[in-house]
Design an enzyme around this catalytic site. Structure first.
Site, short mmCIF file in Angstrom:
data_model
loop_
_atom_site.label_atom_id
_atom_site.label_comp_id
_atom_site.label_asym_id
_atom_site.label_seq_id
_atom_site.Cartn_x
_atom_site.Cartn_y
_atom_site.Cartn_z
N LEU A 106 -3.94 -5.51 -2.51
CA LEU A 106 -4.70 -4.62 -1.64
C LEU A 106 -6.19 -4.81 -1.90
CD1 LEU A 106 -2.42 -1.46 -1.81
CD2 LEU A 106 -2.50 -3.24 -0.06
N GLU A 107 -6.84 -5.55 -1.00
CA GLU A 107 -8.28 -5.80 -1.04
C GLU A 107 -8.85 -5.47 0.33
OE1 GLU A 107 -9.58 -9.38 -3.23
OE2 GLU A 107 -7.47 -9.97 -3.20
N GLU A 108 -10.12 -5.85 0.54
CA GLU A 108 -10.72 -5.63 1.85
C GLU A 108 -10.06 -6.55 2.89
OE1 GLU A 108 -12.53 -3.27 2.47
OE2 GLU A 108 -13.64 -2.73 0.67
N ARG A 314 -4.62 -13.00 -5.14
CA ARG A 314 -6.09 -13.02 -5.20
C ARG A 314 -6.61 -12.28 -3.99
NH1 ARG A 314 -10.92 -15.52 -4.60
NH2 ARG A 314 -11.96 -13.61 -4.05
#
Length: 314
Positions: A106-108, A314
């Site tokens: 869970l990233e942008e 990543r």
């Protein structure tokens, strides 16, 4: 072929690494929708190339996890109508590849969308319920205080849902100049886990992981083999449950060894092939399967820049 991926059974034979994480499952690019695709471009339902990679790993005595999300892509939690629809889409991936482990990376941009985060975490909880024994990890962003405000919201949302993944991993690179800073942020995140969930120290470490980046980072930091060894010692010494890195594709020397750029196919530090992967294999020897790994791009159709990530996204 994306990222010049190595032959995974060959890497397994040379390093002892047995588990790999394939990345990334995303929503379709352009029109969106609730159909799982590799990198937003190739429907999982039509895939044969990644399936062949998985068969090769399993035939050699290993196994895979699959990572959901990733930086810059659209999570299905952003495009599916409900958490139940999101879970159904991810269930297609689990069924297609007979998965025993998944990672929610869970990233942008999903990371800053509270509604999407809630759908992703609720979907993960539904998958846990419908797939007994499924190993579920969550990988997210590191910050000097352990995590960012968005990361704290993620943890608070999991708590409110009573969702308990097997592991929370942070990515202590891109802004962390040396191994001392990396260890400091892992300690800070350890405190965040204790404070958020009311865990004691040992329980927090048992739910904590690190997803590293080998060689030259996106921000131009350099993490060499000695740094990874120090973090390996820290992870084992504190009873952490994941130790991973991005990526196996990069676990070889560039020509020249450092050209001042971050490469997707080499590390930009002097090395022999697979030196970083051998460290994850050491971690895996002391922990249950599917908890350690490295990232590596796989041979897939030209339209599918999927990646294999031995243990973390990543």
């Amino acid at each position: 072929m994306y990222g010049n991926p190595p032959d995974l059974p060959k890497v397994m034979a040379e390093t002892g690494q047995k588990t790999f994480q394939l990345t990334f499952i995303q929503a379709p690019r352009g029109g969106g929708g609730c159909t799982p695709t590799w990198d937003g471009t190739a429907p999982v339902s039509e895939d044969t190339a990644v399936a062949r990679v998985i068969d090769g790993v399993r035939s050699a005595g290993g196994d895979v996890s699959v990572s959901i999300g990733g930086y810059g892509g659209r999570n299905l939690g952003q495009t599916c109508a409900s958490a139940e629809d999101t879970a159904n889409a991810y269930q297609q991936v689990i069924d297609k590849y007979a998965l025993r482990a998944v990672d929610f990376n869970l990233e942008e941009p999903a990371y800053s969308d509270p509604g999407a985060v809630t759908k992703e975490l609720r979907a993960a909880q539904i998958l846990q319920h419908h797939n007994p024994g499924l190993y579920v990890s969550v990988t997210t962003v590191a910050a000097p205080g352990g995590t960012t405000p968005q990361g704290q919201n993620l943890l608070n949302t999991a708590k409110s849902l009573k969702f308990a993944p097997d592991n929370y991993s942070i990515m202590p690179f891109n802004g962390f100049q040396d191994v001392g800073a990396q260890i400091a942020v892992l300690e800070a995140f350890h405190g965040v886990l204790m404070n958020t969930f009311g865990w004691d120290s040992a329980t927090a470490y048992a739910h904590e992981g690190a997803s590293l980046m080998n060689g030259r980072s996106d921000f131009g930091e350099y993490y060499d083999q000695a740094d990874f060894q120090a973090l390996l010692d820290y992870a084992i010494g504190h009873g952490m449950s994941r130790y991973t890195f991005w990526s196996l594709n990069r676990d070889r020397q560039c020509t020249p060894p450092d050209n001042g750029q971050t490469s997707g196919t080499c590390s930009s530090v002097p090395q022999n092939p697979w030196e970083f992967t051998r460290l994850t294999a050491q971690f895996a020897q002391r922990t249950p399967a599917l908890k350690a790994g490295v990232a590596v791009s796989q041979p897939v159709p030209a339209r599918l820049p999927a990646q294999a990530d031995q243990g973390a996204g990543r």
